[in-house]
Design a protein around this motif. Structure first.
Motif, short mmCIF file in Angstrom:
data_model
loop_
_atom_site.label_atom_id
_atom_site.label_comp_id
_atom_site.label_asym_id
_atom_site.label_seq_id
_atom_site.Cartn_x
_atom_site.Cartn_y
_atom_site.Cartn_z
N PRO A 1 71.42 -1.45 18.37
CA PRO A 1 70.76 -2.53 19.13
C PRO A 1 70.27 -2.08 20.50
N ALA A 2 70.80 -0.99 21.03
CA ALA A 2 70.34 -0.54 22.34
C ALA A 2 68.97 0.15 22.24
N HIS A 3 68.56 0.47 21.01
CA HIS A 3 67.32 1.23 20.86
C HIS A 3 66.43 0.68 19.76
N PHE B 1 63.77 -2.39 19.07
CA PHE B 1 63.00 -3.53 19.56
C PHE B 1 61.64 -3.57 18.86
N PRO C 1 67.23 -7.30 20.91
CA PRO C 1 67.37 -6.29 19.86
C PRO C 1 67.31 -6.86 18.44
N GLY D 1 65.67 8.13 14.24
CA GLY D 1 64.89 7.13 14.97
C GLY D 1 63.46 7.56 15.18
N THR E 1 60.21 0.27 17.98
CA THR E 1 61.00 1.42 18.43
C THR E 1 62.37 1.24 17.81
N VAL E 2 62.83 2.25 17.09
CA VAL E 2 64.04 2.04 16.27
C VAL E 2 64.92 3.28 16.24
N GLU E 3 66.22 3.05 16.32
CA GLU E 3 67.19 4.12 16.08
C GLU E 3 68.31 3.54 15.23
#
Lengths: 184, 185
Positions: free
Chosen positions: A26-28, A30, A49, A148, A178-180
């Motif tokens: 969730p930190a990365h 969006f 997120p 990611g 943007t995804v990890e």
């Protein structure tokens, strides 16, 4: 020795061929959207997120992905605009609190995910959506694996019934995801 | 004939005057793109800002000043925002604002193509050139006035501003995305 090397290669091959399940970080993770305002400047916003999971099988070149996007988290940097975007004629967050992207069609370039084709659902309207990787990579993080990248796709907001401000505020909307994700 | 020419010259002289624009803060944002660990891009946005804009299209000159409140940085992750505000990064207690002064405008025809100037961040001043990816003017139905604006980008080495921390987690080069619109005064 030869046998050991062969066994090792076989074992690694087998492990790599197994699909791995990843959970989105969730930190990365969006969804960013961009719309041209009066043909002049780009209005940007961020939603997230985002929750979800991805299954990757790099050996078999297959993947699956499901994203749940809580639209009320929309953030443009302007509270008045965020409130306006949540209203029934735009994101309609009360009637449709979540948008979804589901894909079972991954295209690979070598070991890297190059494109994800699936179905995007917003305001209960589903359209086909292709997200192309602008960048993608994986690395080990302890015993887990982190993958990611940035993915780009385009939708027409009018297709979802969001016609406010057309055509001065553009129909064509760029999505930058943007995804990890971390393996279990 | 002479009189007509004189009038024309007067008109040209009047056009050559710099025109002031009030920044439309609802359509003016600075976003920084940082690639995290070689994987995905993190976008930072600064929500509180102010500034002035002056353009003289006939003379091909202009001046823009934008001041960002560094404590208003928003990444979408509050814990990260606090880290960015802290002494290891922007150190907002010691350096509450960043400032860009663009005083060398380049035009392509009637449109601003490039703005060169100085970015002052964390006590250091460095040259930065913003390149336009969009630029146009229109009559705003809301303000009933001319609005000019565009999108600009620049690549900046963060270490030049004393922001070179965590090199393994993010490259030195970061990308600035600037959306700007101004309403003719």
């Amino acid at each position: 020795m030869k046998r050991a090397a062969w066994l090792l290669a076989f074992a690694c091959g087998t492990v790599a061929a197994e699909p791995r399940v990843f959970r989105l970080d969730p930190a990365h993770t969006f969804v960013h959207f961009e719309v041209l305002h009066f043909g002049t400047s780009t209005l940007r916003g961020r939603i997230g997120p985002v929750d979800g999971a991805v299954t990757l099988d790099t050996a078999a070149k297959r993947g699956e992905l499901g994203l749940r996007i809580r639209t009320a988290t929309v953030d443009t940097g302007l509270r008045v605009l965020d409130s306006r975007l949540r209203e029934p004629d735009l994101l309609a967050v009360e009637a449709y609190p979540e948008a979804y992207f589901v894909s079972r069609s991954f295209r690979f370039d070598g070991d890297a995910v190059a494109e994800v084709r699936g179905e995007f659902t917003l305001r209960n309207v589903s359209v086909p959506l292709s997200l192309k990787a602008l960048r993608f990579a994986c690395r080990d993080e302890g015993a887990r694996r982190r993958c990611g990248g940035d993915f780009e796709g385009f939708v027409d907001r009018g297709d979802f019934g969001m016609s406010f401000g057309l055509p001065l505020i553009a129909n064509r909307t760029r999505l930058l995801v943007t995804v990890e994700a971390l393996s279990d | 004939m002479r009189r007509a020419l004189a009038l024309l010259l007067v008109a040209a002289a009047a056009q050559a005057e710099p025109v002031g624009y009030a920044l439309d803060l609802t359509h003016t944002f600075v976003t920084v793109e940082v690639v995290h660990g070689g994987l995905s891009t993190t976008r930072l946005r600064f929500d509180r800002k102010q500034g002035t804009l002056e353009v003289d299209r006939a003379a091909g000159t202009g001046r823009v000043e934008v001041t960002l409140e560094m404590a208003s940085v928003k990444s979408g992750v509050e814990a990260f925002d606090r880290q960015l505000q802290g002494p290891d990064f922007f150190d907002v207690a010691a350096h509450p604002t960043a400032r860009f002064v663009g005083d060398r405008f380049s035009f392509a025809g009637n449109r601003v193509a490039e703005v060169a100037g100085t970015l002052t961040l964390k006590g250091r001043s460095e040259a930065v050139v913003l390149k336009a990816t969009n630029f146009d003017c229109y009559t705003s139905p809301l303000f009933k006035r001319e609005v000019c604006g565009g999108d600009f980008t620049a690549t900046v080495a963060r270490s030049r501003f004393g922001l070179g921390g965590l090199p393994a987690l993010a490259p030195d080069e970061v990308r600035l995305l600037v959306q700007v619109e101004g309403v003719r005064l």
